[in-house]
Design a protein around this motif. Sequence first.
Motif, short mmCIF file in Angstrom:
data_model
loop_
_atom_site.label_atom_id
_atom_site.label_comp_id
_atom_site.label_asym_id
_atom_site.label_seq_id
_atom_site.Cartn_x
_atom_site.Cartn_y
_atom_site.Cartn_z
N TYR A 109 3.42 14.26 13.33
CA TYR A 109 2.19 14.13 14.10
C TYR A 109 1.40 12.90 13.64
N SER A 110 0.55 12.39 14.55
CA SER A 110 -0.35 11.29 14.18
C SER A 110 -1.79 11.56 14.61
N TRP A 111 -2.02 12.73 15.25
CA TRP A 111 -3.35 13.07 15.75
C TRP A 111 -3.62 14.56 15.50
N TRP A 112 -4.84 14.83 15.03
CA TRP A 112 -5.31 16.21 14.82
C TRP A 112 -6.73 16.29 15.35
N SER A 113 -7.01 17.27 16.17
CA SER A 113 -8.31 17.39 16.84
C SER A 113 -9.46 17.55 15.86
N TYR A 114 -10.61 16.98 16.24
CA TYR A 114 -11.84 17.21 15.49
C TYR A 114 -12.29 18.67 15.59
N SER A 138 15.66 -3.93 17.42
CA SER A 138 15.35 -2.59 16.89
C SER A 138 16.03 -2.29 15.56
N ASN A 139 17.19 -2.91 15.33
CA ASN A 139 17.88 -2.66 14.06
C ASN A 139 17.18 -3.34 12.88
N ALA A 140 16.17 -4.17 13.17
CA ALA A 140 15.40 -4.83 12.11
C ALA A 140 14.25 -3.96 11.63
N GLY A 141 13.96 -2.87 12.36
CA GLY A 141 12.84 -2.00 11.98
C GLY A 141 13.24 -0.95 10.97
N HIS A 142 12.34 -0.68 10.03
CA HIS A 142 12.63 0.33 9.00
C HIS A 142 11.32 0.75 8.32
N SER A 143 11.44 1.67 7.38
CA SER A 143 10.33 2.11 6.52
C SER A 143 9.15 2.67 7.31
N SER A 144 9.46 3.42 8.36
CA SER A 144 8.39 4.02 9.17
C SER A 144 7.70 5.13 8.41
N ARG A 145 6.40 5.27 8.65
CA ARG A 145 5.64 6.34 8.00
C ARG A 145 4.33 6.56 8.74
N VAL A 146 3.87 7.79 8.70
CA VAL A 146 2.55 8.15 9.21
C VAL A 146 1.67 8.44 8.00
N LEU A 147 0.53 7.78 7.90
CA LEU A 147 -0.36 7.97 6.75
C LEU A 147 -1.30 9.14 7.02
N ARG A 148 -0.75 10.34 6.93
CA ARG A 148 -1.48 11.56 7.24
C ARG A 148 -2.77 11.69 6.44
N HIS A 149 -2.74 11.29 5.18
CA HIS A 149 -3.91 11.49 4.32
C HIS A 149 -5.14 10.72 4.81
N VAL A 150 -4.92 9.67 5.59
CA VAL A 150 -6.04 8.87 6.10
C VAL A 150 -6.90 9.69 7.06
N ARG A 151 -6.28 10.69 7.71
CA ARG A 151 -7.04 11.58 8.60
C ARG A 151 -8.11 12.34 7.81
N GLY A 152 -7.95 12.44 6.51
CA GLY A 152 -8.89 13.16 5.66
C GLY A 152 -9.92 12.27 4.98
N TRP A 153 -9.93 10.98 5.28
CA TRP A 153 -10.93 10.09 4.70
C TRP A 153 -12.33 10.40 5.25
N GLU A 154 -13.34 9.85 4.61
CA GLU A 154 -14.71 10.09 5.03
C GLU A 154 -14.97 9.50 6.41
N LYS A 155 -15.62 10.28 7.28
CA LYS A 155 -15.90 9.88 8.67
C LYS A 155 -14.64 9.32 9.33
N PRO A 156 -13.59 10.14 9.41
CA PRO A 156 -12.30 9.62 9.88
C PRO A 156 -12.19 9.53 11.39
N SER A 157 -11.23 8.75 11.83
CA SER A 157 -10.73 8.87 13.20
C SER A 157 -9.94 10.18 13.27
N ASP A 158 -9.72 10.67 14.50
CA ASP A 158 -8.86 11.84 14.63
C ASP A 158 -7.38 11.46 14.67
N HIS A 159 -7.09 10.16 14.59
CA HIS A 159 -5.72 9.65 14.50
C HIS A 159 -5.44 9.13 13.09
N ALA A 160 -4.17 9.19 12.70
CA ALA A 160 -3.72 8.58 11.46
C ALA A 160 -2.94 7.30 11.78
#
Length: 262
Positions: free
Chosen positions: A203-208, A232-254
């Motif tokens: 996931y990359s979005w969690w509702s307020y 496309s074969n040049a792409g790698h190291s994908s990640r969702v920074l879930r913890h950013v959703r928990g920062w102060e005054k966050p966006s609802d997206h990570a």
Amino acid sequence: MTFTLATWNINSVRLREPIVCKLLQEEAPDVLCLQECKSPVDKIPLEGFRALGYEHIVARGQKGYNGVAILSKLPIEDVGGHDLVGLGHARHVAAKLENGVTIHNFYVPAGGDVPDREVNLKFGQKLDYLTEMRDWFHGDRPEKSILVGDLNIAPREDDVWSHKQLLKIVSHTPVEVEHLAQAQDAGNWVDITRQDIPEGQLYSWWSYRAKDWDAADKGRRLDHVWATSDISNAGHSSRVLRHVRGWEKPSDHAPVFATFDL
């Protein structure tokens, strides 16, 4: 050339300038694509971003709504923005890197609450927007390109917390998923995030609205990183920074990250 790219629906770049700077300091992507900036271009707080090394920007903006921007440490050339469906919305901007790679940054309409274009104008606009994306990619086949953004659709069953419960909820309805797939196929786009992370809930979005978004974990993967099949074969190291959703005054997206060796 290796570069890392991130996409993030920031839900007001001026309100959330501190956490944009925090992300740039802690993660230092070479390119950061923002959506829902909710700001005219001349009001985007560039001084702080430039101080962190992001001297290059292309953007399309409007007061209070929509808005897309590409911040970059690397030199970029503004190569335009499409006003699909003629809505007059700032929902797309594109930039080209010196290595010839074009980056498209999209903010697809959310579509309102009712998944029926007969009673909900916004849902019809969303479907029409995706249809025009499809037709554009059919007519002007993209090459050596990356597409990122808040596409406002979670296409796979494991891109939502409950496939069964969200089948009639805007962002996961079969008609939206089909429209997105047609746009993806038309441009020969590869989903880099799922190429790297092929299995499991993501996931990359969690509702307020959730009292404890992390514990409830009722998320959706609305934010995407695609690349044309020639790179496309040049792409790698994908990640969702879930913890950013928990920062102060966050966006609802990570933020969603990927690295490319090009």
